[in-house]
Design a protein around this motif. Structure first.
Motif, PDB file in Angstrom:
ATOM      1  N   ASN A   1      -1.293 -12.414  -2.955  1.00 46.96           N
ATOM      2  CA  ASN A   1      -0.787 -12.792  -4.412  1.00 46.96           C
ATOM      3  C   ASN A   1      -0.072 -11.765  -5.057  1.00 46.96           C
ATOM      4  O   ASN A   1       0.576 -11.932  -6.063  1.00 46.96           O
ATOM      5  N   PHE A   2       0.164 -10.535  -4.341  1.00 45.96           N
ATOM      6  CA  PHE A   2       0.698  -9.248  -4.736  1.00 45.96           C
ATOM      7  C   PHE A   2       1.694  -8.742  -3.854  1.00 45.96           C
ATOM      8  O   PHE A   2       1.440  -8.807  -2.494  1.00 45.96           O
ATOM      9  N   ILE A   3       2.554  -8.019  -4.158  1.00 51.09           N
ATOM     10  CA  ILE A   3       3.360  -6.996  -3.379  1.00 51.09           C
ATOM     11  C   ILE A   3       3.118  -5.814  -4.390  1.00 51.09           C
ATOM     12  O   ILE A   3       3.626  -5.700  -5.464  1.00 51.09           O
ATOM     13  N   THR A   4       2.762  -4.833  -3.477  1.00 52.37           N
ATOM     14  CA  THR A   4       2.460  -3.446  -4.214  1.00 52.37           C
ATOM     15  C   THR A   4       2.993  -2.369  -3.467  1.00 52.37           C
ATOM     16  O   THR A   4       3.261  -2.450  -2.551  1.00 52.37           O
ATOM     17  N   PHE A   5       3.037  -1.336  -4.322  1.00 47.08           N
ATOM     18  CA  PHE A   5       3.687   0.106  -3.655  1.00 47.08           C
ATOM     19  C   PHE A   5       2.688   1.077  -3.738  1.00 47.08           C
ATOM     20  O   PHE A   5       1.921   1.380  -4.876  1.00 47.08           O
ATOM     21  N   LEU A   6       2.569   1.921  -2.881  1.00 44.90           N
ATOM     22  CA  LEU A   6       1.498   3.130  -3.115  1.00 44.90           C
ATOM     23  C   LEU A   6       2.408   3.946  -2.010  1.00 44.90           C
ATOM     24  O   LEU A   6       3.296   4.148  -1.357  1.00 44.90           O
ATOM     25  N   ARG A   7       1.680   5.511  -2.283  1.00 43.49           N
ATOM     26  CA  ARG A   7       2.028   6.605  -1.407  1.00 43.49           C
ATOM     27  C   ARG A   7       0.743   7.097  -0.705  1.00 43.49           C
ATOM     28  O   ARG A   7      -0.350   7.091  -1.257  1.00 43.49           O
ATOM     29  N   VAL A   8       0.902   7.612   0.313  1.00 45.11           N
ATOM     30  CA  VAL A   8       0.134   8.233   1.435  1.00 45.11           C
ATOM     31  C   VAL A   8       0.476   9.612   1.132  1.00 45.11           C
ATOM     32  O   VAL A   8       1.316   9.989   1.608  1.00 45.11           O
ATOM     33  N   PRO A   9      -0.386  10.623   0.398  1.00 45.01           N
ATOM     34  CA  PRO A   9       0.138  11.845   0.180  1.00 45.01           C
ATOM     35  C   PRO A   9      -0.010  12.833   1.244  1.00 45.01           C
ATOM     36  O   PRO A   9      -1.022  12.537   2.122  1.00 45.01           O
ATOM     37  N   ASN A  10       0.866  13.743   1.435  1.00 47.07           N
ATOM     38  CA  ASN A  10       0.430  14.722   2.756  1.00 47.07           C
ATOM     39  C   ASN A  10      -0.079  13.840   3.925  1.00 47.07           C
ATOM     40  O   ASN A  10      -1.205  14.394   4.160  1.00 47.07           O
ATOM     41  N   PHE A  11       0.700  12.983   4.425  1.00 49.87           N
ATOM     42  CA  PHE A  11       0.333  12.184   5.579  1.00 49.87           C
ATOM     43  C   PHE A  11      -0.288  12.932   6.818  1.00 49.87           C
ATOM     44  O   PHE A  11      -0.955  12.523   7.534  1.00 49.87           O
ATOM     45  N   ALA A  12       0.443  14.029   7.156  1.00 49.71           N
ATOM     46  CA  ALA A  12       0.096  14.810   8.342  1.00 49.71           C
ATOM     47  C   ALA A  12      -0.906  15.864   8.196  1.00 49.71           C
ATOM     48  O   ALA A  12      -1.004  16.726   8.908  1.00 49.71           O
ATOM     49  N   SER A  13      -1.723  15.704   6.916  1.00 45.45           N
ATOM     50  CA  SER A  13      -2.524  16.825   6.643  1.00 45.45           C
ATOM     51  C   SER A  13      -3.882  16.905   7.147  1.00 45.45           C
ATOM     52  O   SER A  13      -4.612  17.907   7.413  1.00 45.45           O
ATOM     53  N   ASN A  14      -4.130  16.038   8.030  1.00 49.94           N
ATOM     54  CA  ASN A  14      -5.520  15.755   8.724  1.00 49.94           C
ATOM     55  C   ASN A  14      -5.368  15.270  10.100  1.00 49.94           C
ATOM     56  O   ASN A  14      -4.196  14.597  10.258  1.00 49.94           O
TER      57      ASN A  14
END
Length: 396
Positions: A383-396
């Motif tokens: 029921n939704f389309i959303t936007f998000l960020r995965v910050p510093n994706f390569a940090s771990n």
């Protein structure tokens, strides 16, 4: 309500959630704004781009995302469900890194489509409708207006079957643009690759090469193979292009299939003895991209992790979104859990399309979540389309 703890979760899953979802929400607070900035009153994780009540019988699907040359984020999505006409793409822009979104166009007679940028123009490549012909359209103004696909000279690329796809990568390698695509046939889902010279007129059907088709075999995986679809064209550092497909296989570990392509895109092949690989979340749609800075392939998948899902249909286990990576497309590692909800029946974070954005991954998500009218019809019927960020994706 989004859950980040639960008695059924293992300590490892809790730790993933601490480094995953909390970081996502902090990143949104500092970089893209909490979802409340976009009239999000339902505590949906991320920024709400579009919402449709379950009672309408119109569900939101196939989000696609690109970054334009001026930094604008452009995304598209289609609709499905009993009351959807299943023949249009809605296009949105964000000029503030994803904090807010505005609808700029409805593109009729376009479906199952991928956005991509080529030589300053924005393209939509997919089908003309649900199980339709292969079509492409071009926009010179960031998605506000689009070319009309009328015939083989203006964007109708193939009419010889019931073409099927999703929002999946269009990549450049060896002087060609590549996209995986499928055809629905009485024998099952036939896998193909389409490609075009980077210097060609992409709206002209003669510029495109369609490979031979690969027919599935129910005897693969010891007779437990249930089908394949929604393949990713992946450009490898060597320049070779492969198609990595989701696989219906209701057992753990989940599987994906790797199909090889000739350099000119005219021929593809699959070795069932060595072509299946273990991929967390491989039974659901995923997008794979290669990052030259980390020398890793990355994806956001609906991985089934210890304690994350208690049902018996892995294809509908969409309540966990995990960041995974691989050095070789064959051996995958779960890096962190980005989103999770204990309820797998009416919550899903699925069909994610995403791009690298400096040190972050920017993503659009087909989301099934709570609203003020009973929430989603099911984890699948989003029921939704959303936007998000995965910050510093390569940090771990």
């Amino acid at each position: 309500m989004l859950h980040v703890t639960g008695q059924k979760m293992t300590d490892r899953l809790r730790n993933w959630l601490r480094t995953g979802i909390i970081l996502v929400l902090l990143a949104q607070a500092g970089q893209v704004g909490l979802a409340l900035a976009q009239s999000n009153t339902y505590r949906v994780p991320g920024v709400v781009i579009a919402h449709s009540y379950a009672r309408t019988g119109i569900y939101l699907g196939s989000p696609s995302l690109v970054i334009l040359g001026d930094g604008t984020l452009a995304m598209s999505h289609d609709t499905f469900g009993p009351n959807s006409k299943a023949n249009a793409e809605e296009v949105f822009n964000s000029h503030d890194g994803g904090r807010s979104w505005s609808k700029v166009a409805t593109v009729g007679d376009q479906y199952y489509s991928s956005l991509f940028v080529h030589r300053g123009a924005l393209y939509l490549l997919g089908t003309s409708k649900l199980l339709g012909v292969a079509v492409i359209r071009r926009s010179a103004d960031g998605g506000k207006t689009w070319s009309d696909a009328r015939d083989a000279g203006s964007g109708v690329l193939a009419t010889d079957g019931k073409y099927f796809s999703s929002a999946l990568p269009v990549v450049t390698a060896r002087g060609r643009l590549w996209k995986a695509i499928e055809v629905i046939d009485h024998a099952g889902i036939i896998v193909k690759m389409m490609s075009a010279d980077v210097n060609g007129d992409l709206l002209n059907a003669s510029s495109w090469t369609f490979s031979n088709g690969l027919t599935p075999d129910k005897n693969w995986l010891d007779g437990k193979f249930g089908g394949w679809l929604e393949g990713n064209a992946v450009a490898m550092p060597s320049g070779a292009v492969v198609d990595v497909l989701r696989v219906y296989y209701n057992f753990l570990p989940e599987k994906a299939a790797i199909v090889s392509s000739s350099d000119d895109g005219s021929h593809i092949s699959f070795d069932p003895e060595h072509g299946f690989v273990d991929l967390p979340g491989g039974g659901k749609k995923f997008t794979i991209r290669y990052d030259p800075s980390t020398k890793l392939y990355w994806s956001l998948t609906n991985a089934v992790l210890p304690g994350s899902y208690n049902g018996n249909n892995l294809e509908r286990a969409r309540n966990t979104l995990a960041l995974v990576s691989s050095t070789d497309l064959r051996n995958w590692k779960v890096r962190r859990v980005v989103l999770h909800n204990d309820d797998a029946d009416k919550h899903g974070f699925q069909y994610v399309d995403w791009v690298f954005d400096k040190h972050d991954i920017a993503a659009v998500v087909r989301t099934a979540f709570d609203d003020d009218d009973g929430g989603a019809h099911s984890q699948h019927d989003s029921n939704f389309i959303t936007f998000l960020r995965v910050p510093n994706f390569a940090s771990n």
